[in-house]
Each structure stands twice: as structure tokens, then as C-alpha cells.
Design an enzyme around this catalytic site. Structure first.
Site, PDB file in Angstrom:
ATOM      1  N   ILE A  79       2.217   1.911  -5.685  1.00  0.00           N
ATOM      2  CA  ILE A  79       2.206   0.888  -4.608  1.00  0.00           C
ATOM      3  C   ILE A  79       3.605   0.553  -4.050  1.00  0.00           C
ATOM      4  O   ILE A  79       4.368   0.257  -4.828  1.00  0.00           O
ATOM      5  CB  ILE A  79       1.489  -0.140  -5.309  1.00  0.00           C
ATOM      6  CG1 ILE A  79       0.206  -0.042  -5.667  1.00  0.00           C
ATOM      7  CG2 ILE A  79       1.424  -1.559  -4.232  1.00  0.00           C
ATOM      8  CD1 ILE A  79      -0.695  -1.401  -6.098  1.00  0.00           C
ATOM      9  N   GLY A  89       8.523   2.804  -0.209  1.00  0.00           N
ATOM     10  CA  GLY A  89       9.796   2.712   0.119  1.00  0.00           C
ATOM     11  C   GLY A  89      10.780   3.615  -0.636  1.00  0.00           C
ATOM     12  O   GLY A  89      10.440   4.611  -1.179  1.00  0.00           O
ATOM     13  N   VAL A  90      12.104   2.912  -0.877  1.00  0.00           N
ATOM     14  CA  VAL A  90      12.935   4.076  -1.396  1.00  0.00           C
ATOM     15  C   VAL A  90      12.674   4.292  -2.978  1.00  0.00           C
ATOM     16  O   VAL A  90      12.453   5.473  -3.502  1.00  0.00           O
ATOM     17  CB  VAL A  90      14.531   3.246  -1.541  1.00  0.00           C
ATOM     18  CG1 VAL A  90      15.435   3.912  -2.413  1.00  0.00           C
ATOM     19  CG2 VAL A  90      14.916   2.896  -0.151  1.00  0.00           C
ATOM     20  N   GLY A 100       9.633   3.978  -4.489  1.00  0.00           N
ATOM     21  CA  GLY A 100       8.465   4.557  -4.465  1.00  0.00           C
ATOM     22  C   GLY A 100       8.362   5.913  -3.845  1.00  0.00           C
ATOM     23  O   GLY A 100       7.725   6.759  -4.818  1.00  0.00           O
ATOM     24  N   SER A 101       9.318   6.295  -2.920  1.00  0.00           N
ATOM     25  CA  SER A 101       9.112   7.661  -2.597  1.00  0.00           C
ATOM     26  C   SER A 101       9.980   8.465  -3.914  1.00  0.00           C
ATOM     27  O   SER A 101       9.504   9.539  -3.783  1.00  0.00           O
ATOM     28  CB  SER A 101       9.914   7.924  -1.163  1.00  0.00           C
ATOM     29  OG  SER A 101      11.114   7.428  -1.334  1.00  0.00           O
ATOM     30  N   ASP A 153      20.715 -11.499  -8.013  1.00  0.00           N
ATOM     31  CA  ASP A 153      19.990 -10.255  -8.332  1.00  0.00           C
ATOM     32  C   ASP A 153      20.518 -10.232 -10.054  1.00  0.00           C
ATOM     33  O   ASP A 153      19.562  -9.843 -10.773  1.00  0.00           O
ATOM     34  CB  ASP A 153      20.540  -8.939  -7.626  1.00  0.00           C
ATOM     35  CG  ASP A 153      20.148  -7.853  -8.185  1.00  0.00           C
ATOM     36  OD1 ASP A 153      18.854  -7.360  -7.956  1.00  0.00           O
ATOM     37  OD2 ASP A 153      20.924  -7.058  -8.963  1.00  0.00           O
ATOM     38  N   LYS A 204      18.246 -10.345 -13.599  1.00  0.00           N
ATOM     39  CA  LYS A 204      18.404  -9.260 -14.789  1.00  0.00           C
ATOM     40  C   LYS A 204      18.826  -9.764 -16.037  1.00  0.00           C
ATOM     41  O   LYS A 204      18.075  -9.448 -16.999  1.00  0.00           O
ATOM     42  CB  LYS A 204      19.237  -8.341 -14.307  1.00  0.00           C
ATOM     43  CG  LYS A 204      18.606  -7.409 -13.220  1.00  0.00           C
ATOM     44  CD  LYS A 204      19.766  -6.435 -12.414  1.00  0.00           C
ATOM     45  CE  LYS A 204      19.303  -5.599 -11.310  1.00  0.00           C
ATOM     46  NZ  LYS A 204      20.464  -5.138 -10.553  1.00  0.00           N
TER      47      LYS A 204
END
Lengths: 412, 412
Positions: free
Chosen positions: A7, A10-11, A13-14, A196, A200
Site C-alpha cells: 500500500i 512512493g519512495v 513502496g517502490s 522524527d 523512533k
């Protein structure tokens, strides 16, 4: 045949599709069954993609296809991603993700749903990109009581700081360069303000201590106020400035958790972690210190972790992998950071700052002054002894009547 | 109730018992059932041990006790340990071990027996002590084709080299210090000759490439011939000398595997790994470079890995964890090291060595000479271009007619 859906194209996912398809033969061998990606869900059109025949726009096709065992949620965000993940887990489909925002905000809930529906929710890619850290922490170090986790968890800020340290670039110029190279987004807030890294450290802390640590429980400050003056003073005292996320077990059962820039001694291996690289240091009562290092972001490194999780889910279909934590109803689970002991680098400005030395020494006791070339008598930089942060602040409040507190940065 | 037995109550064995019993409550929680150590097998008497009531001397008690699910073999060696491990696996009991010699020599056979008897043979502790590397390589990086693994795999030699580099101690003095501190054994051969590192790179290579790489297939040289002269030349050229084990995939399906001292550029993170610490760098086609760092030996660090494996086995009783490789019947699976391209540091001695420069340049083409303070005209040190090692050797054979080849060390 094992079928997977992705799903978000984008970066990450591809990259996930690319790596999976490239190594599909060896992946199938590891799983013990033929594996394939059946669907790629994205609202955009990709007519020229070699995987155009797998592209769909309707989430329900995945949800209702009994053949799909595992779904990679790499769409990001906490709206659609949350809704999709919840529904998939409720349908008994395992979900793997790189979505740190979602895990940090909804991890306990989603892990509970996964357990209840006999499937898995894995998120190795959510911390440190391709660096193995979630599984090692959960499995390899399972025999340890985890005393502390700390690390450089954000590549964008580490790139900016590296440029400031090694090339005396200003924060603004380094940020512009990071944006130009694709390391920072047009709106860099989440990176440079430490949000960010905070997500994490919340994920790592939740896993290590078994209770969900929510981002709003963690004090978080970024690197926007770091100046080249601070970088120079730090260097002269044997330190480099790094944005460090850390979580630590306290004797009373609570934890401390904080994200902030710190002066790291050059002798510490973390000080040598440069550019977009990440490194996470874990201290266990048995193992001592171990460190994990690598590219903390990027298309294929992150895809590496996503695909690793896909393989694990396919191998353990309908067997729960015991990677989990409980929700946290104790608002005081994270101790106030001002109660913790810390040593602080402080830079002050005042007309004839030199003259304040005796009253500063009286406040802090034994402290270390730092020099730099071209320092005028109107500036002083020093490192306080280790003491309760609230007490340091109380002293600095008094000092602020006669000087400007230009910087204060915690020592690692 | 889950019952565990420990075979061997030496350094690692006593550490395993200590860590397991200390964290028994949280371990039981992770496994989901009450866990305990039922037996400790050792031929020696430990009347004062707090675990004296668990001590036994008869292996068959463990073998025939159906309640024992997992056994930690931490006795070492390849005789009793082999016999015990084989019998235990044949009885369906999972075995975890820190015994690198046994895994490197008999891994394929023992893994096959484990598969056939629906149990597990785990060995996280056999490489890098407490550093998580086996499971991350097998699981987290499963989506990658592993291009290369290399690292500092032996703490004893790294301690000695660190003393030589940082304190200009001679090899002999540094070895004596290592022995005094308990970092080196009375007979240090297996460490200083690289045999220990060789076993570890065999295990990592076997796991990454699916075929058993036996120690006798791997060229192995140690650090006994490294001199302070070499350390100084290396430093002047921007390098430090480290003992590196490495295994690499070749385009033709074979691998290269070698253990030897190397000049590591100071900019590489491995160059900053000092004292008894280990670090293992893994390159995957997706993840790029990741590195794992920590204490590669010692009582509790190694026990940390053993206990982690015990927990994993208890959680997966009678479910095979798919950590395995096949035996290797291809004697040429490891390509001859002399066929590989390499760049070499060379130090020669001759009366008026300076005069040999033109013929050396003719042999090697473009090469880099290195200086050091106090170098006489009777000594030369240089770094060759990257070329086939057999060709470098052929040149050095010719050169040996007019000069003594005092050192040659590969560049990382």
C-alpha cells in the site's frame, strides 16, 4: 503460493516492490513457498511502471482477497494508514510497515488487534531504516534487562550537523544543501525539531520496557538553535554535537526519555557516525554495549527492512511472533527530564562576562571553562558538573539577570 | 514449565546460568511459561555454587529427561561437544551454543540432524559474542542478496593491535599484557594466527551463501609478523592495521574468503573499533552497509547471546526456525585468494633500497611510497595499485633477488 500487497507506491513502496521482485527467487526459497506481489495500491497512475498490471486503487480488493497474507503499509501518515492497518489486522492479515508516526501513536492498539486476530504487525523499518534493531532488541537481547538505548536516529539532522562540524557551514546553509540533495523535505520541521527522532525513541522504549511511550510524554528539542560558535567550543573541549534520542530505565521502575542535541565525546563511536548515517547503542545487563550502524533512511535500505519483515510474516502465517507491548495508563511512566542528573554545556554573553566567573563558580562548584580562538571578554563557555537539571536551570535563571544565556546543550 | 540444561560450567556456562537466573522472571514472561534451569553438567565439583543442587556429571540424565527442551552446549571443543550435540538433536532437544569450532567444522551436519528431528540448533553466541549478528543476517536482511561481510572478529588480536597502534607497544609486550588481563590464553595460537576469526567468517559465509565453508577452504594469516615499523608506515599513509575476516560473493557464483591483517583507512568506522571490541560490517544489495559492534567475547556478553537463543528455542519448541545451510561438495566454492584483485602495502630492505625505485615503478606502474621519520635509504615502503594478488607476488619474487621483502599487508 504466498501473496503480498503493497500500500503506497512512493519512495519506500517502490523500493519494496523493486527489492522484492529482484530477489523473489531467493525469498521464495527462504519462505519455502513461491512468493509474489499481487497488488500495489496507490491513488496515482503509473502507466509506465513494469508493475502496472498489479496497480489498484480500491483498498477493499486487498482486504477481501483471502489469498493476500501479508500487506506492506508504506503509505505513511496516521489517517488512511491507521484505518487500513486496523482493518487488515482485523481480517487476520499481517501488516509490516515503515510508518514510525503510526507505530509511535497507535502501536499498542494495533499490536493488540494483531494478537487478537492471530496475525503480526511488524515494523523493523520504522527505526533506523535498514539497520536491524527491532528484532535484535526483541530476540537476540531478550536475555538482558535493557538498561539504556540511545542513538543518532535521524539522518537529515546528522547530515546538517556533520556539515556544520566538518565544513563550518551554518545551520541554514547546511539545511539548504540537505534539501537540494533530497535528504531534507521542503518543510523540514519534523526532522530538525527532533519529532522524527522522538517517534523512533518512543518505539524503541516501548519495545524495551513493555509499555507504550507516547511522543507527547517525551521532552524533545531540535537542532535549529545550534550555532557554529557552539560547534567550535565543543570541538575545543573534545566533543562533537549530535542529535541524540535516549531512553533509560530508572531504579524506581519509571524510565527517562528525551530527544535533544548533545555534546558527544570524540572517543565515543557515536561521534564518528557522520552524514545521513544512523547508529543506535543498546546497553544490556549481560551484553554491555552493542551498537547498530547503517543508513537510517532511503529507498532501498528502508525497503530491505520491509522485505525482511514480509518474509518473516510469510514464514509465520497465523503464528504470532511475540513482538509486542502493552498500552500505558501511567502518565508518570516517563519521569520529568528536569529531575534527571546531567552535565550541561553553557555559553553566555555579557559585557565583561569574565567578571562573572567567580559567581558562576560559586553557583556550580567545580566547572570547566572552554576557550576558542577570538573569544572576547564578553563571552564565556563552560561545562557544569553533573547535577539535577532543575538545579542547573535555577542557577541559569539567576545568571540570566546579569548575562544572556546564549546556548545550553546537554553532555552525552 | 520449560526446562533447560547447561553443559559446561566454565566462563560462558557460569555466565549463562547467572544471567538466566537473574532475569528468569522476565524470560518466563517472554516465553509465556515458567522457565528454569534443571541441570548443569560439569565433571568438576562446585560445592560452593548457589546452583550446586543442579550439578550433575552424567550426560544421559539430560538426554533421557523428556522435560528438558533446550540444552546450552558451552563446553567447547569438537569431541564431547559434537557427540553430545548430535545425540541431543537426535532426541529432538534443541541445542544452543557458543562453540564456534564445532559450528565451523560440523555445522551443516548438525543443522541437518536438527531439521530431521524437528528441533533447532542455534549459535548466535558463536560469532561476535553478545553482538547480534546471526539472526539479523538471517532474518532482518533476508530480503537482500548479501554482497560482502567483513569485520574484526577476534577481540584478543584487536586488543594487541590497539596497544601496538596507540601505545607503540611491541607485539610480544602487547600479547603479554593481553595474557595478564585474561584477554589471551596461555597458548594464544588460535587467536594470534587468525584461526578463531577464520571459524567465525566460515560461519557467517555459510549462513549468507547457503553452503558450508570449512576452515581449511579459507586462507588465513595472523598478526605475529606485524611490526611497529609497519604500524608507523600505515599511520603515515592514513591507515591502521586490523585483523579482518571477510567473505564476498563473486559474479561466477563462487565466493572469496580470507582472514588476514589489513590496512584499514582511518575514515572507515572499523578503524575506530579498538581494544577487545568486535565489529562486523555487512553489505546487502538493498540495505547498503550496516555494522554491528560490541564486546566479541567475555562471560556475560557471550551468555547474553546464549540466553537469547534459549528463549527463542523455548518459544519455538518443535518448530524449526529455518536457520540453516547445506553441506558443500564443491571444493572450488571458495575461489583461490591469489586470483583476487588487491592492493598491497609492501616494506622492503636492501642496501640503497632507494635505487630500486625505478625498477619497482616499472613492475607496478603507479604506486604510492610512504615516508616515516628516521627512514634510512636502506628501507622502502609502498602501496601497490589494485591488481591480481598472484601478479603482485610474481613481482615481489623478482624483487626479492635484490631486496628482502620485510612485510606485505593487504589494503582493506
Amino acid at each position: 503460493m504466498c501473496k503480498v500487497a503493497v500500500i503506497g507506491y512512493g519512495v519506500v513502496g517502490s523500493g519494496t516492490v523493486e527489492l522484492f521482485m529482484k530477489n523473489r527467487e531467493s525469498i521464495s526459497k527462504k519462505v519455502g513457498k513461491e512468493c509474489d506481489i499481487k497488488y500495489i495500491l496507490d491513488l496515482r497512475d503509473f502507466p509506465d511502471s513494469p508493475f502496472a498490471d498489479k496497480m489498484i486503487k480500491d483498498f477493499n480488493i486487498i482486504l477481501n482477497d483471502a489469498e493476500v497474507e501479508v500487506v506492506a503499509e508504506v503509505v505513511g501518515g496516521t489517517t488512511f494508514a491507521y484505518d487500513y492497518t486496523k482493518k487488515l489486522l482485523e481480517h487476520g492479515k499481517s501488516v509490516v510497515t515503515s510508518n514510525k508516526a503510526l507505530v509511535a501513536e497507535k502501536g499498542a492498539e494495533l499490536l493488540k488487534i494483531a494478537r487478537e486476530h492471530n496475525c503480526n504487525y511488524l515494523f523493523e523499518a520504522s527505526v533506523g531504516g535498514g539497520i536491524p534493531i527491532i528484532r535484535p532488541l526483541n530476540k537476540c537481547l531478550a536475555g538482558n534487562e535493557i538498561l539504556q538505548i540511545s542513538g543518532i536516529l535521524n539522518g537529515t539532522t546528522n547530515f546538517i550537523l556533520t556539515k556544520m562540524i566538518k565544513e563550518q557551514m551554518s545551520f541554514d546553509d547546511a539545511l539548504k544543501m540537505a534539501q537540494k540533495l533530497g535528504y531534507a523535505e521542503a518543510d523540514p520541521t519534523a526532522d530538525v525539531e527532533g519529532e522524527d527522532a522522538c517517534r523512533k525513541i518512543c518505539i524503541l522504549g516501548s519495545l524495551a520496557y513493555g509499555k507504550h511511550i507516547y511522543p507527547e510524554m517525551v521532552h524533545c528539542s531540535g537542532i535549529t538553535k545550534i550555532t557554529l560558535d557552539d560547534v567550535e567550543y565543543a570541538a575545543n573541549a573534545g566533543y562533537v554535537i549530535k542529535l541524540i534520542g535516549s531512553v533509560k530505565k530508572l531504579d524506581d521502575g519509571r524510565v527517562s526519555a528525551i530527544v535533544c542535541p548533545r555534546l558527544v565525546p570524540k572517543s565515543n563511536l557515536l561521534a564518528s557516525v557522520d552524514d545521513v548515517y544512523n547508529a543506535i547503542s543498546v546497553t544490556g545487563d549481560g551484553v554491555g554495549d552493542v551498537m547498530f550502524y547503517g543508513q537510517g533512511a532511503g529507498k532501498l535500505p528502508t525497503a530491505s527492512a520491509v522485505v525482511g519483515d514480509i518474509i518473516d510474516c510469510l514464514k509465520h502465517h497465523h503464528r504470532v511472533l511475540a513482538l509486542t507491548w502493552e498500552d500505558c495508563d501511567d502518565k508518570n511512566f516517563v519521569a520529568p527530564y528536569k529531575d534527571m542528573d546531567v552535565s550541561m554545556y553553557v555559553r553566555i554573553k555579557a559585557e565583561n562576562a569574565e567578571a562573572l566567573k567567580s559567581s558562576i563558580s560559586e553557583m556550580f562548584g567545580k566547572l570547566m571553562y572552554i576557550e576558542r580562538s577570538g573569544r572576547t571578554e564578553n563571552e564565556l563557555a563552560f561545562i557544569t558538573p553533573n547535577m539535577k537539571e532543575a538545579d542547573i536551570d535555577a542557577n541559569l535563571t539567576i545568571l540570566s539577570h546579569s548575562a544572556e544565556i546564549a546556548s545550553k546543550i546537554r553532555i552525552y
